[in-house]
Motif scaffolding. Sequence first.
Motif, PDB file in Angstrom:
ATOM      1  N   GLU A  65       0.015  -1.601   0.492  1.00 20.39           N
ATOM      2  CA  GLU A  65       0.538   0.180   0.723  1.00 20.39           C
ATOM      3  C   GLU A  65       1.013   1.085   0.233  1.00 20.39           C
ATOM      4  N   SER A  66       2.690   0.867  -0.479  1.00 21.99           N
ATOM      5  CA  SER A  66       3.547   1.903  -0.145  1.00 21.99           C
ATOM      6  C   SER A  66       3.082   3.087  -1.674  1.00 21.99           C
ATOM      7  N   ILE A  67       2.589   2.638  -2.720  1.00 23.53           N
ATOM      8  CA  ILE A  67       2.139   2.693  -3.897  1.00 23.53           C
ATOM      9  C   ILE A  67       1.108   3.345  -4.401  1.00 23.53           C
ATOM     10  N   THR A  68       0.246   4.428  -4.746  1.00 18.50           N
ATOM     11  CA  THR A  68      -1.026   5.005  -4.524  1.00 18.50           C
ATOM     12  C   THR A  68      -1.491   4.821  -6.510  1.00 18.50           C
ATOM     13  N   SER A  69      -2.650   4.119  -6.943  1.00 23.05           N
ATOM     14  CA  SER A  69      -2.838   3.944  -8.436  1.00 23.05           C
ATOM     15  C   SER A  69      -2.508   4.773  -9.147  1.00 23.05           C
ATOM     16  N   ARG A  70      -2.937   5.934  -9.172  1.00 21.18           N
ATOM     17  CA  ARG A  70      -2.095   6.897  -9.240  1.00 21.18           C
ATOM     18  C   ARG A  70      -1.166   6.966 -10.219  1.00 21.18           C
ATOM     19  N   GLU A  71      -0.228   6.504  -9.075  1.00 20.97           N
ATOM     20  CA  GLU A  71       1.025   6.700  -9.733  1.00 20.97           C
ATOM     21  C   GLU A  71       1.751   5.104 -10.442  1.00 20.97           C
ATOM     22  N   LEU A  72       0.598   4.024 -10.086  1.00 21.42           N
ATOM     23  CA  LEU A  72       0.910   2.333 -10.918  1.00 21.42           C
ATOM     24  C   LEU A  72       0.373   2.975 -12.375  1.00 21.42           C
ATOM     25  N   LYS A  73      -0.947   3.850 -12.318  1.00 20.26           N
ATOM     26  CA  LYS A  73      -1.801   4.285 -13.888  1.00 20.26           C
ATOM     27  C   LYS A  73      -0.321   5.544 -14.167  1.00 20.26           C
TER      28      LYS A  73
END
Length: 103
Positions: A65-73
């Motif tokens: 959970e240290s990375i957000t879905s926005r960063e993944l996108k």
Amino acid sequence: MPKNKKRKKTLCQPEMGPFKHFLIDMYEALHQIHITGNFSDLTNEFKRTAFKYKIGIWNPTAGNESITSRELKMFSEKAKKNYREKKIQLGEYNLSIYQLQLI
């Protein structure tokens, strides 16, 4: 006399599927290095097999959970853009990684 306000139904145009896009991209990549004459000689079985085993970049999933879905996108969009658009100089040709795979 009143005019008919109903819209006429039109038939939908068939869309190109992923296989058709793959063939167009393959033809353009071969055309770029001047090997278009042999494309029509390839069998449909060969083209289907090449399509089946092509490399694709899938959307990443978060392992924690240290990375957000926005960063993944953002990472996914950047990777896909580099895969399709970033050119590599090979002799006299400038080809993307995707075009190298198609050739």
